[in-house]
Design a protein around this motif. Structure first.
Motif, PDB file in Angstrom:
ATOM      1  N   LEU A   1     -10.049 -11.804   5.795  1.00  0.00           N
ATOM      2  CA  LEU A   1      -9.976 -11.044   7.051  1.00  0.00           C
ATOM      3  C   LEU A   1     -11.362 -10.524   7.457  1.00  0.00           C
ATOM      4  O   LEU A   1     -11.761 -10.612   8.620  1.00  0.00           O
ATOM      5  CB  LEU A   1      -8.986  -9.882   6.898  1.00  0.00           C
TER       6      LEU A   1
ATOM      7  N   ASP B   1     -16.111  -2.236  -1.838  1.00  0.00           N
ATOM      8  CA  ASP B   1     -15.584  -2.171  -0.467  1.00  0.00           C
ATOM      9  C   ASP B   1     -14.215  -1.495  -0.492  1.00  0.00           C
ATOM     10  O   ASP B   1     -13.193  -2.152  -0.689  1.00  0.00           O
ATOM     11  CB  ASP B   1     -15.486  -3.573   0.135  1.00  0.00           C
TER      12      ASP B   1
ATOM     13  N   TRP C   1      -3.223   3.061   9.509  1.00  0.00           N
ATOM     14  CA  TRP C   1      -2.555   3.896   8.501  1.00  0.00           C
ATOM     15  C   TRP C   1      -3.221   5.264   8.416  1.00  0.00           C
ATOM     16  O   TRP C   1      -4.452   5.357   8.390  1.00  0.00           O
ATOM     17  CB  TRP C   1      -2.669   3.251   7.117  1.00  0.00           C
TER      18      TRP C   1
ATOM     19  N   LEU D   1      -7.961  -0.938  -0.083  1.00  0.00           N
ATOM     20  CA  LEU D   1      -6.834  -0.332   0.644  1.00  0.00           C
ATOM     21  C   LEU D   1      -5.932  -1.417   1.230  1.00  0.00           C
ATOM     22  O   LEU D   1      -4.703  -1.351   1.123  1.00  0.00           O
ATOM     23  CB  LEU D   1      -7.355   0.585   1.759  1.00  0.00           C
ATOM     24  N   GLN D   2      -6.551  -2.440   1.818  1.00  0.00           N
ATOM     25  CA  GLN D   2      -5.763  -3.516   2.445  1.00  0.00           C
ATOM     26  C   GLN D   2      -4.957  -4.288   1.414  1.00  0.00           C
ATOM     27  O   GLN D   2      -3.857  -4.773   1.698  1.00  0.00           O
ATOM     28  CB  GLN D   2      -6.703  -4.465   3.192  1.00  0.00           C
ATOM     29  N   GLN D   3      -5.528  -4.392   0.228  1.00  0.00           N
ATOM     30  CA  GLN D   3      -4.841  -5.064  -0.874  1.00  0.00           C
ATOM     31  C   GLN D   3      -3.558  -4.307  -1.234  1.00  0.00           C
ATOM     32  O   GLN D   3      -2.598  -4.893  -1.719  1.00  0.00           O
ATOM     33  CB  GLN D   3      -5.809  -5.058  -2.044  1.00  0.00           C
TER      34      GLN D   3
ATOM     35  N   VAL E   1     -12.272  -0.450   1.739  1.00  0.00           N
ATOM     36  CA  VAL E   1     -11.267  -0.908   2.700  1.00  0.00           C
ATOM     37  C   VAL E   1     -10.537  -2.160   2.194  1.00  0.00           C
ATOM     38  O   VAL E   1      -9.326  -2.282   2.349  1.00  0.00           O
ATOM     39  CB  VAL E   1     -11.877  -1.149   4.094  1.00  0.00           C
ATOM     40  N   SER E   2     -11.274  -3.069   1.561  1.00  0.00           N
ATOM     41  CA  SER E   2     -10.592  -4.238   0.986  1.00  0.00           C
ATOM     42  C   SER E   2      -9.555  -3.813  -0.045  1.00  0.00           C
ATOM     43  O   SER E   2      -8.466  -4.381  -0.114  1.00  0.00           O
ATOM     44  CB  SER E   2     -11.610  -5.184   0.333  1.00  0.00           C
TER      45      SER E   2
ATOM     46  N   PHE F   1      -7.559   2.044   8.867  1.00  0.00           N
ATOM     47  CA  PHE F   1      -7.311   3.311   8.177  1.00  0.00           C
ATOM     48  C   PHE F   1      -8.005   4.489   8.858  1.00  0.00           C
ATOM     49  O   PHE F   1      -9.125   4.350   9.356  1.00  0.00           O
ATOM     50  CB  PHE F   1      -7.777   3.202   6.714  1.00  0.00           C
TER      51      PHE F   1
ATOM     52  N   PRO G   1      -8.115  -9.678   1.964  1.00  0.00           N
ATOM     53  CA  PRO G   1      -9.024  -8.811   2.725  1.00  0.00           C
ATOM     54  C   PRO G   1     -10.405  -9.444   2.927  1.00  0.00           C
ATOM     55  O   PRO G   1     -11.058  -9.188   3.938  1.00  0.00           O
ATOM     56  CB  PRO G   1      -9.129  -7.552   1.848  1.00  0.00           C
TER      57      PRO G   1
ATOM     58  N   VAL H   1      -3.579 -12.058  -3.255  1.00  0.00           N
ATOM     59  CA  VAL H   1      -3.557 -10.922  -2.322  1.00  0.00           C
ATOM     60  C   VAL H   1      -4.929 -10.243  -2.281  1.00  0.00           C
ATOM     61  O   VAL H   1      -5.404  -9.849  -1.217  1.00  0.00           O
ATOM     62  CB  VAL H   1      -2.462  -9.904  -2.716  1.00  0.00           C
TER      63      VAL H   1
ATOM     64  N   THR I   1      -1.880  -2.122   1.091  1.00  0.00           N
ATOM     65  CA  THR I   1      -0.949  -2.058   2.229  1.00  0.00           C
ATOM     66  C   THR I   1      -0.112  -3.330   2.309  1.00  0.00           C
ATOM     67  O   THR I   1       0.988  -3.317   2.849  1.00  0.00           O
ATOM     68  CB  THR I   1      -1.679  -1.840   3.576  1.00  0.00           C
ATOM     69  N   TYR I   2      -0.633  -4.411   1.773  1.00  0.00           N
ATOM     70  CA  TYR I   2       0.163  -5.646   1.680  1.00  0.00           C
ATOM     71  C   TYR I   2       1.533  -5.359   1.082  1.00  0.00           C
ATOM     72  O   TYR I   2       2.534  -5.941   1.493  1.00  0.00           O
ATOM     73  CB  TYR I   2      -0.574  -6.671   0.811  1.00  0.00           C
ATOM     74  N   TYR I   3       1.560  -4.460   0.106  1.00  0.00           N
ATOM     75  CA  TYR I   3       2.801  -4.183  -0.616  1.00  0.00           C
ATOM     76  C   TYR I   3       3.609  -3.031  -0.010  1.00  0.00           C
ATOM     77  O   TYR I   3       4.723  -2.762  -0.448  1.00  0.00           O
ATOM     78  CB  TYR I   3       2.506  -3.846  -2.082  1.00  0.00           C
ATOM     79  N   LEU I   4       3.039  -2.335   0.958  1.00  0.00           N
ATOM     80  CA  LEU I   4       3.751  -1.194   1.557  1.00  0.00           C
ATOM     81  C   LEU I   4       4.658  -1.672   2.684  1.00  0.00           C
ATOM     82  O   LEU I   4       4.404  -2.665   3.331  1.00  0.00           O
ATOM     83  CB  LEU I   4       2.757  -0.161   2.091  1.00  0.00           C
TER      84      LEU I   4
ATOM     85  N   ARG J   1     -10.807  -1.078  10.438  1.00  0.00           N
ATOM     86  CA  ARG J   1     -10.141  -1.997   9.523  1.00  0.00           C
ATOM     87  C   ARG J   1      -8.770  -1.486   9.082  1.00  0.00           C
ATOM     88  O   ARG J   1      -8.216  -1.949   8.110  1.00  0.00           O
ATOM     89  CB  ARG J   1     -11.052  -2.299   8.329  1.00  0.00           C
TER      90      ARG J   1
ATOM     91  N   ILE K   1      -0.126  -9.949   7.824  1.00  0.00           N
ATOM     92  CA  ILE K   1       0.262 -10.148   6.413  1.00  0.00           C
ATOM     93  C   ILE K   1      -0.120  -8.928   5.576  1.00  0.00           C
ATOM     94  O   ILE K   1       0.637  -8.464   4.731  1.00  0.00           O
ATOM     95  CB  ILE K   1      -0.406 -11.426   5.850  1.00  0.00           C
ATOM     96  N   LEU K   2      -1.318  -8.393   5.827  1.00  0.00           N
ATOM     97  CA  LEU K   2      -1.818  -7.245   5.049  1.00  0.00           C
ATOM     98  C   LEU K   2      -1.281  -5.912   5.581  1.00  0.00           C
ATOM     99  O   LEU K   2      -1.643  -4.848   5.060  1.00  0.00           O
ATOM    100  CB  LEU K   2      -3.349  -7.237   5.062  1.00  0.00           C
ATOM    101  N   ASN K   3      -0.455  -5.982   6.607  1.00  0.00           N
ATOM    102  CA  ASN K   3       0.107  -4.759   7.204  1.00  0.00           C
ATOM    103  C   ASN K   3      -0.956  -3.836   7.796  1.00  0.00           C
ATOM    104  O   ASN K   3      -0.794  -2.618   7.778  1.00  0.00           O
ATOM    105  CB  ASN K   3       0.925  -3.968   6.175  1.00  0.00           C
ATOM    106  N   VAL K   4      -2.056  -4.409   8.269  1.00  0.00           N
ATOM    107  CA  VAL K   4      -3.053  -3.564   8.932  1.00  0.00           C
ATOM    108  C   VAL K   4      -3.179  -3.944  10.412  1.00  0.00           C
ATOM    109  O   VAL K   4      -4.234  -3.831  11.018  1.00  0.00           O
ATOM    110  CB  VAL K   4      -4.444  -3.600   8.235  1.00  0.00           C
TER     111      VAL K   4
END
Lengths: 206, 206
Positions: free
Chosen positions: A18, B193, A84, B198-200, B195-196, A109, A15, A11, B202-205, A107, A77-80
């Motif tokens: 991406l 980074d 957010w 954060l994206q890591q 944002v990376s 947020f 990012p 996981v 949101t995968y779980y949210l 990206r 997959i990353l929910n972005v």
């Protein structure tokens, strides 16, 4: 494969994939092979294929990955694939730098709330945002259903602030304080600590 | 065990152990068990024992780790038992925030040079440091034998600036630009980074 079977390490690389795809899009590139992507990211092509294959079939033999499609799928997959709302707590030097960073919005947020306990700062406007008193934080976050917070408070306040954020409903915290914070297992936490990264490199220096 | 046999993943955890030891010292704590340390850091105690045992015998059955001794040993292992000179390249919002961060010096790093290409900024004084023109960078870094640089330049300039730094003798780069940078294998590079990270999460949210 179900989400829970995929390792945090895999996981953590998504990012980066991406980010690379979006850079390709900016450059007008339409497809990329796992070999080329691996070279760019410093991973082996087999690792990339293995990582991505856990989420579906994205590459085609001979033509590689469709950059636009893979970007879209990684976003999903990353929910972005939506933006957010993020709360930022602490508006010292560090918090100010985080607030002024322009790299969030493209990206996934958007900082929508700023909280600070310095009465001299509370009430000031930063762009469209008004710095709010930290005493309003819990109710405000609850009301606005904010799930993500960035923590830029002093080290000594980090653990308590995190606890309060979680009580307010926050489920993911990015902490800039150089301290490990205890969170319940239904909350994600990640850290930004440049000194740890530097020390990780000096290990290898003569 | 020789240094080259130890995995990057183990090395990446050493700064966290050191950070925890220094926090213990601040709190006046003299010893800590691997169990207690593990609870604090969110690692298993066996992982901690296994990691540290690769560098020597630091713990004592029954009494745990001597906090002062382990801190000292970790500092030695990570090569931060002295202060490293660091160059900072780029003095936009991000570079300014990095320069004003007070957390470097107590953990082994001191920013001794600032380089920027904006003529309006060059020549300004930040604390004791004068912002230098980036055209002076190579000679200056070479002359002062600086081995570590932090990169806070725009994404589009990151790869070229890294290349120039390496030519000047830099061997470890901490990059704040959200792009993977290619470096030769005798150079270490780490990234900040947010944002990376954060994206890591949101995968779980949901």
């Amino acid at each position: 494969m179900s989400q829970s079977c995929i390792s945090d390490l895999v996981v953590s690389r998504l990012p980066l994939y991406l980010r690379a795809m979006d850079l390709m899009i900016d450059k007008g590139k339409k497809s990329i092979s796992s070999h080329e992507l691996g070279k760019q990211l410093g991973f082996s092509s087999s690792q990339i294929r293995k990582d991505l294959s856990q989420f579906g079939e994205f590459g085609k033999q001979g033509t590689g990955y469709d950059v636009g499609y893979l970007s879209e799928q990684l976003r999903r997959i990353l929910n972005v694939n939506h933006i957010w709302d993020v709360a930022l707590v602490g508006f010292g030097n560090l918090g100010q730098a985080v607030a002024s960073y322009s790299g969030f919005i493209h990206r996934g947020f958007r900082i929508v709330a700023l909280y600070e306990n310095d009465p001299e700062k509370v009430g000031s406007k930063i762009g469209d945002l008004v710095i709010q008193d930290i005493s309003e934080m819990v109710e405000d976050i609850r009301h606005r259903k904010i799930k993500i917070a960035m923590l830029a408070v002093p080290t000594s306040e980090a653990q308590n602030t995190a606890k309060t954020l979680i009580q307010a409903g926050v489920r993911a915290i990015l902490s800039y304080a150089p301290i490990t914070i205890a969170v319940p297992n239904y909350v994600r936490i990640e850290y930004i600590d440049p000194v740890s990264r530097l020390q990780q490199m000096t290990y290898y220096l003569e």
